[in-house]
Scaffold this motif. Sequence first.
Motif, PDB file in Angstrom:
ATOM      1  N   VAL A   1       0.753  -1.632  -0.067  1.00 34.37           N
ATOM      2  CA  VAL A   1      -0.047  -0.043   0.475  1.00 34.37           C
ATOM      3  C   VAL A   1       1.340   1.345   0.263  1.00 34.37           C
ATOM      4  O   VAL A   1       1.651   0.952   0.323  1.00 34.37           O
ATOM      5  N   PRO A   2       0.795   1.939  -0.998  1.00 32.67           N
ATOM      6  CA  PRO A   2       2.044   3.366  -1.431  1.00 32.67           C
ATOM      7  C   PRO A   2       0.912   4.331   0.124  1.00 32.67           C
ATOM      8  O   PRO A   2      -0.081   4.555   0.208  1.00 32.67           O
ATOM      9  N   VAL A   3       2.917   4.918   0.735  1.00 33.05           N
ATOM     10  CA  VAL A   3       1.727   5.934   1.481  1.00 33.05           C
ATOM     11  C   VAL A   3       1.928   7.008   1.068  1.00 33.05           C
ATOM     12  O   VAL A   3       2.274   7.746   0.559  1.00 33.05           O
ATOM     13  N   PRO A   4       0.611   8.210   1.547  1.00 32.91           N
ATOM     14  CA  PRO A   4       0.656   9.272   0.780  1.00 32.91           C
ATOM     15  C   PRO A   4       1.611  10.033   1.015  1.00 32.91           C
ATOM     16  O   PRO A   4       2.547   9.866   2.306  1.00 32.91           O
ATOM     17  N   PRO A   5       1.763  10.843   0.115  1.00 37.04           N
ATOM     18  CA  PRO A   5       2.894  12.449   0.170  1.00 37.04           C
ATOM     19  C   PRO A   5       2.402  12.854   1.705  1.00 37.04           C
ATOM     20  O   PRO A   5       0.858  13.098   1.980  1.00 37.04           O
TER      21      PRO A   5
END
Length: 84
Positions: free
Chosen positions: A76-80
Amino acid sequence: MMVGAVGLGGSWHVELLEEARAQVVRLETGQACTVERAALPAGVREGDVVVDGRLDPERTARRVREVARRRALLAVPVPPGLDL
């Protein structure tokens, strides 16, 4: 279930190595079992693939790449701006 000799046909993935025993998974069926560590080839490590009683470095490398690919798909990508 104890299997006497892993090398008697088929492909196995070494899941867990203990002092005297190992847990292996038959790649064809996904069935896990416990074997005597002495039944495995010398130098075997967790994650290795054993085919007909011999280490198979090519299949081990292929399996490592496949696991890495699947983990990347599940990541799951980490939001900026979000600091974990």
